[in-house]
Write a protein that holds these residues in place. Structure first.
Motif, PDB file in Angstrom:
ATOM      1  N   LEU A 118       4.081  12.286   5.429  1.00 50.64           N
ATOM      2  CA  LEU A 118       3.267  11.442   4.537  1.00 50.64           C
ATOM      3  C   LEU A 118       3.325  11.953   3.097  1.00 50.64           C
ATOM      4  CD1 LEU A 118       0.143  10.901   6.820  1.00 50.64           C
ATOM      5  CD2 LEU A 118       1.840   9.194   6.187  1.00 50.64           C
ATOM      6  N   LEU A 119       3.307  13.275   2.957  1.00 47.73           N
ATOM      7  CA  LEU A 119       3.385  13.848   1.613  1.00 47.73           C
ATOM      8  C   LEU A 119       4.729  13.524   0.976  1.00 47.73           C
ATOM      9  CD1 LEU A 119       2.033  15.634  -0.529  1.00 47.73           C
ATOM     10  CD2 LEU A 119       3.117  17.601   0.546  1.00 47.73           C
ATOM     11  N   ARG A 120       5.785  13.582   1.782  1.00 48.08           N
ATOM     12  CA  ARG A 120       7.112  13.275   1.223  1.00 48.08           C
ATOM     13  C   ARG A 120       7.184  11.806   0.785  1.00 48.08           C
ATOM     14  NH1 ARG A 120       9.360  16.235   5.753  1.00 48.08           N
ATOM     15  NH2 ARG A 120       9.677  18.380   5.113  1.00 48.08           N
ATOM     16  N   ILE A 121       6.546  10.950   1.589  1.00 51.74           N
ATOM     17  CA  ILE A 121       6.530   9.530   1.208  1.00 51.74           C
ATOM     18  C   ILE A 121       5.796   9.357  -0.118  1.00 51.74           C
ATOM     19  CG2 ILE A 121       5.567   7.274   1.835  1.00 51.74           C
ATOM     20  CD1 ILE A 121       6.044   8.189   4.804  1.00 51.74           C
ATOM     21  N   LEU A 122       4.653  10.031  -0.222  1.00 54.31           N
ATOM     22  CA  LEU A 122       3.873   9.931  -1.460  1.00 54.31           C
ATOM     23  C   LEU A 122       4.651  10.481  -2.650  1.00 54.31           C
ATOM     24  CD1 LEU A 122       1.131   9.190  -2.707  1.00 54.31           C
ATOM     25  CD2 LEU A 122       0.329  11.475  -2.137  1.00 54.31           C
ATOM     26  N   GLN A 123       5.339  11.569  -2.435  1.00 50.28           N
ATOM     27  CA  GLN A 123       6.120  12.159  -3.526  1.00 50.28           C
ATOM     28  C   GLN A 123       7.339  11.315  -3.871  1.00 50.28           C
ATOM     29  OE1 GLN A 123       6.833  16.137  -1.977  1.00 50.28           O
ATOM     30  NE2 GLN A 123       5.213  16.983  -3.269  1.00 50.28           N
ATOM     31  N   GLY A 124       7.726  10.462  -2.946  1.00 54.08           N
ATOM     32  CA  GLY A 124       8.933   9.664  -3.163  1.00 54.08           C
ATOM     33  C   GLY A 124       8.727   8.429  -4.006  1.00 54.08           C
ATOM     34  N   ILE A 125       7.494   8.029  -4.213  1.00 53.27           N
ATOM     35  CA  ILE A 125       7.261   6.823  -5.019  1.00 53.27           C
ATOM     36  C   ILE A 125       7.195   7.180  -6.491  1.00 53.27           C
ATOM     37  CG2 ILE A 125       6.063   5.709  -3.083  1.00 53.27           C
ATOM     38  CD1 ILE A 125       3.437   6.191  -4.572  1.00 53.27           C
ATOM     39  N   PRO A 126       7.382   6.220  -7.381  1.00 54.16           N
ATOM     40  CA  PRO A 126       7.357   6.531  -8.809  1.00 54.16           C
ATOM     41  C   PRO A 126       6.034   7.188  -9.244  1.00 54.16           C
ATOM     42  CG  PRO A 126       8.246   4.350  -8.476  1.00 54.16           C
ATOM     43  CD  PRO A 126       7.765   4.822  -7.127  1.00 54.16           C
ATOM     44  N   ALA A 127       6.151   7.992 -10.276  1.00 53.53           N
ATOM     45  CA  ALA A 127       5.015   8.829 -10.699  1.00 53.53           C
ATOM     46  C   ALA A 127       3.784   8.008 -11.064  1.00 53.53           C
ATOM     47  CB  ALA A 127       5.431   9.707 -11.879  1.00 53.53           C
ATOM     48  N   GLY A 128       4.001   6.873 -11.715  1.00 51.24           N
ATOM     49  CA  GLY A 128       2.869   6.040 -12.119  1.00 51.24           C
ATOM     50  C   GLY A 128       2.111   5.516 -10.921  1.00 51.24           C
ATOM     51  N   ALA A 164       2.192   0.419  -5.621  1.00 51.71           N
ATOM     52  CA  ALA A 164       2.336   1.725  -4.952  1.00 51.71           C
ATOM     53  C   ALA A 164       2.298   1.546  -3.445  1.00 51.71           C
ATOM     54  CB  ALA A 164       1.221   2.657  -5.408  1.00 51.71           C
ATOM     55  N   LYS A 165       1.349   0.738  -3.008  1.00 51.87           N
ATOM     56  CA  LYS A 165       1.210   0.547  -1.566  1.00 51.87           C
ATOM     57  C   LYS A 165       2.419  -0.175  -0.987  1.00 51.87           C
ATOM     58  CE  LYS A 165      -3.815   0.646  -1.339  1.00 51.87           C
ATOM     59  NZ  LYS A 165      -5.047  -0.112  -1.071  1.00 51.87           N
ATOM     60  N   ILE A 166       2.883  -1.167  -1.714  1.00 52.41           N
ATOM     61  CA  ILE A 166       4.061  -1.900  -1.236  1.00 52.41           C
ATOM     62  C   ILE A 166       5.263  -0.964  -1.129  1.00 52.41           C
ATOM     63  CG2 ILE A 166       5.736  -3.675  -1.878  1.00 52.41           C
ATOM     64  CD1 ILE A 166       3.402  -5.257  -3.097  1.00 52.41           C
ATOM     65  N   THR A 167       5.416  -0.157  -2.123  1.00 50.03           N
ATOM     66  CA  THR A 167       6.550   0.775  -2.117  1.00 50.03           C
ATOM     67  C   THR A 167       6.443   1.732  -0.944  1.00 50.03           C
ATOM     68  OG1 THR A 167       6.492   0.669  -4.528  1.00 50.03           O
ATOM     69  CG2 THR A 167       7.847   2.381  -3.555  1.00 50.03           C
ATOM     70  N   MET A 168       5.248   2.234  -0.728  1.00 50.41           N
ATOM     71  CA  MET A 168       5.078   3.191   0.360  1.00 50.41           C
ATOM     72  C   MET A 168       5.325   2.532   1.713  1.00 50.41           C
ATOM     73  SD  MET A 168       1.788   5.162  -1.154  1.00 50.41           S
ATOM     74  CE  MET A 168       1.633   6.401   0.074  1.00 50.41           C
ATOM     75  N   LYS A 169       4.865   1.315   1.846  1.00 46.51           N
ATOM     76  CA  LYS A 169       5.082   0.620   3.112  1.00 46.51           C
ATOM     77  C   LYS A 169       6.567   0.347   3.331  1.00 46.51           C
ATOM     78  CE  LYS A 169       0.522  -1.421   3.542  1.00 46.51           C
ATOM     79  NZ  LYS A 169      -0.298  -2.638   3.412  1.00 46.51           N
ATOM     80  N   LYS A 170       7.236   0.082   2.251  1.00 45.98           N
ATOM     81  CA  LYS A 170       8.673  -0.145   2.374  1.00 45.98           C
ATOM     82  C   LYS A 170       9.373   1.116   2.874  1.00 45.98           C
ATOM     83  CE  LYS A 170      12.662  -1.732  -0.265  1.00 45.98           C
ATOM     84  NZ  LYS A 170      13.166  -2.142  -1.570  1.00 45.98           N
ATOM     85  N   ILE A 171       8.953   2.232   2.320  1.00 42.29           N
ATOM     86  CA  ILE A 171       9.545   3.495   2.758  1.00 42.29           C
ATOM     87  C   ILE A 171       9.182   3.759   4.213  1.00 42.29           C
ATOM     88  CG2 ILE A 171       9.544   5.987   2.371  1.00 42.29           C
ATOM     89  CD1 ILE A 171       8.921   5.376  -0.596  1.00 42.29           C
ATOM     90  N   LEU A 172       7.933   3.459   4.543  1.00 46.11           N
ATOM     91  CA  LEU A 172       7.483   3.672   5.919  1.00 46.11           C
ATOM     92  C   LEU A 172       8.275   2.797   6.897  1.00 46.11           C
ATOM     93  CD1 LEU A 172       3.618   3.825   5.357  1.00 46.11           C
ATOM     94  CD2 LEU A 172       5.020   5.616   6.398  1.00 46.11           C
ATOM     95  N   THR A 173       8.538   1.591   6.471  1.00 42.87           N
ATOM     96  CA  THR A 173       9.287   0.687   7.337  1.00 42.87           C
ATOM     97  C   THR A 173      10.682   1.244   7.628  1.00 42.87           C
ATOM     98  OG1 THR A 173       8.139  -1.109   6.252  1.00 42.87           O
ATOM     99  CG2 THR A 173      10.014  -1.713   7.597  1.00 42.87           C
ATOM    100  N   ARG A 174      11.267   1.826   6.610  1.00 40.71           N
ATOM    101  CA  ARG A 174      12.606   2.391   6.814  1.00 40.71           C
ATOM    102  C   ARG A 174      12.554   3.574   7.774  1.00 40.71           C
ATOM    103  NH1 ARG A 174      14.456   2.479   0.520  1.00 40.71           N
ATOM    104  NH2 ARG A 174      14.919   0.273   0.306  1.00 40.71           N
ATOM    105  N   ILE A 175      11.482   4.352   7.640  1.00 43.87           N
ATOM    106  CA  ILE A 175      11.373   5.543   8.499  1.00 43.87           C
ATOM    107  C   ILE A 175      11.097   5.155   9.940  1.00 43.87           C
ATOM    108  CG2 ILE A 175       9.945   7.575   8.940  1.00 43.87           C
ATOM    109  CD1 ILE A 175       9.482   7.763   5.932  1.00 43.87           C
ATOM    110  N   LEU A 176      10.183   4.218  10.092  1.00 47.64           N
ATOM    111  CA  LEU A 176       9.707   3.921  11.457  1.00 47.64           C
ATOM    112  C   LEU A 176      10.647   3.009  12.198  1.00 47.64           C
ATOM    113  CD1 LEU A 176       5.941   3.508  10.579  1.00 47.64           C
ATOM    114  CD2 LEU A 176       7.070   5.481  11.607  1.00 47.64           C
TER     115      LEU A 176
END
Lengths: 176, 462
Positions: A118-128, A164-176
């Motif tokens: 989860l931390l890696r996902i959070l760190q993976g999204i843009p800083a803003g 931010a949430k959309i981006t994170m979910k997108k990353i999550l979708t790729r992982i899961l």
């Protein structure tokens, strides 16, 4: 995670051993906080270091030891935000198309993720996005407060959070 | 990160709760080097912010006492003997001594010249000239190079060997059967004199001790004075402290200095031209049209062939744009030129044939003579600038400083030398105007390296 009143008093007198004791008491938690706000360990360590320098510089402004916990957290968050504002402003990640993204994720799948992932996902999204996500979701600020802290409009904070949430979910979708 | 991996979220938790619970209060161990760096920075900060107001009084008194003790011991160890020796002469019973008058002693001719006794029956005078050498209780003075008479101080030791009456026709000088033991100190270091008495009130003192007559002559004033000039460059690091944070600036100076030296003391002034730069801090507020959301437009539908009871919609996404305010920072480089005029008082702590070590201290004033400010770079696609805020601290036109310099000189010829001067500046008035956090305090460290020319030689050979 606490220090004695004696250590606190010695820190006020810039006693090196007491300063180290205070650092050791809060370093792990504050480092976790810094990691949330940054994209790498190196950045997080820089912020941790800078934040603790501010802590030792302004320790006399803390009225009592009981307020120290929240005060140090606030210092670290402010340091992380200063670090962020010095590096880049709210730049949209052009590679992400928010309009065509399906945000449905299985909650069962989410439960399989460790906090490291989860931390890696959070760190993976843009800083803003990460900054506003941290402030709103984890540290409990509302959009009005975030707008005041970052000097942006309340609506900007909302839209950035959504992205931010959309981006994170997108990353999550790729992982899961 | 050190911690074991565990699963944190259960079914039913949404994304926010998942992150809040999983990593909200998670702890990670930072690398040990963080504390090492932090500890080092704290130490540097303490040193950088050192001034006499934040030092406990007891520490100040102790340091001052320690410095005085060290300085006294150093001075005593380096100080050559300045008192003449008298024990090198022959002891004669007091009963056999006739004390000549002061007038006689002063009239003695230069020490190397024997009395002229042609055609007279006289006792042969035993004249000799020798340097005053080490005595049993006096340190040795190094003989100076021949021909150099700097302080021009001479001690004449006249010893009367007998008290025979004068023979007729013999001059006063010739009749005196005495052995003149004249010791001369040549090239006496003026610094030794200056340590005790810069302007002795008398030039000649005579006295008698154990049958020996001493004449103590100072032919000229012992104080050496000359001018010097040096040209140097000095890189300098300036530290600003404001609102708990410290910023650094690097300055570069070209200095021309003139000094007047008298004995161990000197007075210095000159001109310095300095170049420095800092960051221009700008904040831009602009508005642009950004995509903030979207909606789906149904453009068609059809019945699911597999399940006729279901309708499948064909949609198309449309972005929603809104006017969004942005804030961005920009940094530029501002360049400044200063002129500085110091007025320092110097003191020579140690001086030898080639090296000279001294300290200088005093006030200085700096003038801002030009500044060049770069404009911020503004690139706002699809937007318009609302406000441009200049947060750069303004520079003061003049500022006063207090300087302390350590001067290390090396003379490679009689007049030319190199000089290295590490220095510290404390700004009595801040170079920058007061900001939100008040007026910043400033101090600077630097090294002035240059060449030096002495107008007029020093009293001893360089």
């Amino acid at each position: 995670m606490t220090i004695t009143a004696e250590v606190f008093d010695q820190c006020l007198q810039n006693e090196p051993r007491a300063q180290e004791a205070l650092y050791q008491a809060y370093a792990s938690r504050m480092y976790g906080l810094c990691l949330r706000y940054t994209g790498s360990r190196m950045e997080a360590e820089d912020i941790l270091q800078e934040g603790f320098i501010k802590v030792f510089q302004h320790l006399t402004s803390v009225h009592s030891k009981e307020h120290l916990d929240g005060w140090i957290c606030k210092i670290m968050i402010n340091t992380a935000l200063t670090h962020y504002t010095n590096q880049l402003k709210f730049k949209n990640d052009e590679s992400i198309n928010f309009d065509t993204f399906d945000t449905t994720i299985s909650e069962d799948a989410l439960s399989k993720l460790s906090y490291k992932e989860l931390l890696r996902i959070l760190q993976g999204i843009p800083a803003g996005y990460r900054t506003i996500f941290n402030l709103y979701v984890i540290d409990g600020f509302n959009h009005k407060e975030i707008g005041e802290i970052l000097g942006i409009a309340e609506s900007t904070s909302k839209s950035q959070l959504r992205k931010a949430k959309i981006t994170m979910k997108k990353i999550l979708t790729r992982i899961l | 990160m050190g911690q074991s991996t565990n699963n944190n979220s259960g079914p039913g938790k949404n994304l926010d709760e998942l992150f809040r619970d999983a990593i909200g209060r998670q702890e990670f161990s930072p690398s040990p080097k963080v504390w090492k760096n932090l500890n080092w920075k704290l130490l540097i900060r303490e040193l950088a912010h050192f001034n006499f107001t934040n030092v406990p009084g007891l520490a100040l008194v102790s340091a001052t006492a320690g410095l005085l003790i060290i300085a006294s011991m150093t001075f005593w160890a380096l100080r050559p003997n300045s008192s003449p020796s008298t024990s090198a002469t022959t002891e004669v019973p007091a009963s056999s001594v006739v004390k000549p008058s002061i007038q006689q002693i002063i009239s003695v001719k230069p020490e190397t010249k024997p009395p002229s006794m042609a055609g007279k029956q006289v006792a042969k005078p035993l004249s000799e000239t020798k340097r005053l050498t080490a005595s049993n209780n006096t340190p040795v003075r190094k003989p100076a190079p021949a021909g150099l008479i700097a302080a021009n101080t001479r001690i004449e030791n006249t010893l009367t060997l007998s008290s025979e009456p004068k023979s007729p026709g013999i001059t006063d000088q010739a009749v005196t059967t005495k052995r003149e033991s004249v010791a001369t100190i040549q090239a006496m270091d003026p610094l030794e004199f200056s340590s005790f008495d810069f302007t002795p009130s008398v030039d000649t003192i005579s006295f008698v001790r154990s049958g020996e007559v001493f004449k103590y002559v100072r032919e000229n004033a012992a104080v050496a004075s000359f001018f010097s000039a040096n040209f140097g460059i000095a890189p300098e690091m300036e530290l600003y402290r404001s609102g708990g944070s410290t910023t650094r600036e690097f300055n570069y100076w070209a200095n021309a200095e003139f000094a007047y030296h008298f004995s161990r003391f000197s007075i210095h002034t000159g001109l310095g031209l300095g170049y420095t730069y800092d960051e221009g801090i700008y904040r831009m507020q602009y508005r642009s049209n950004d995509s903030v959301s979207f909606y789906k437009e149904v453009v068609g539908y059809y019945t699911d062939p597999a399940d006729p009871s279901k309708i499948i919609y064909i949609t198309r996404n449309h972005s929603i744009y809104d006017s969004v305010t942005h804030i961005a920072d920009d940094r530029t480089r501002n360049r400044y030129t200063y002129l500085q005029v110091p007025l320092l008082l110097g003191y020579t702590v140690f001086e030898s044939q080639k090296f000279c070590l001294g300290i200088e201290a005093g006030p200085a004033i700096s003038f801002l003579i030009s500044d060049k400010k770069a404009l911020p770079y503004i690139d706002i696609p699809n937007g318009r600038l609302i406000q441009l805020q200049d947060n750069t601290p303004s520079k003061q036109f003049t500022n006063w400083q207090l300087w302390v310099k350590l001067s290390i000189e090396y003379q490679f010829t009689r007049n030319w030398g190199i000089v290295v001067k590490p220095y510290y500046k404390y700004f009595l008035t801040s170079p920058s105007q007061s900001g939100e956090n008040g007026s910043p305090s400033a101090q600077a460290f630097g090294v002035d390296v240059g060449i030096q020319y002495l107008f007029g030689r020093k009293s001893h050979q360089k």
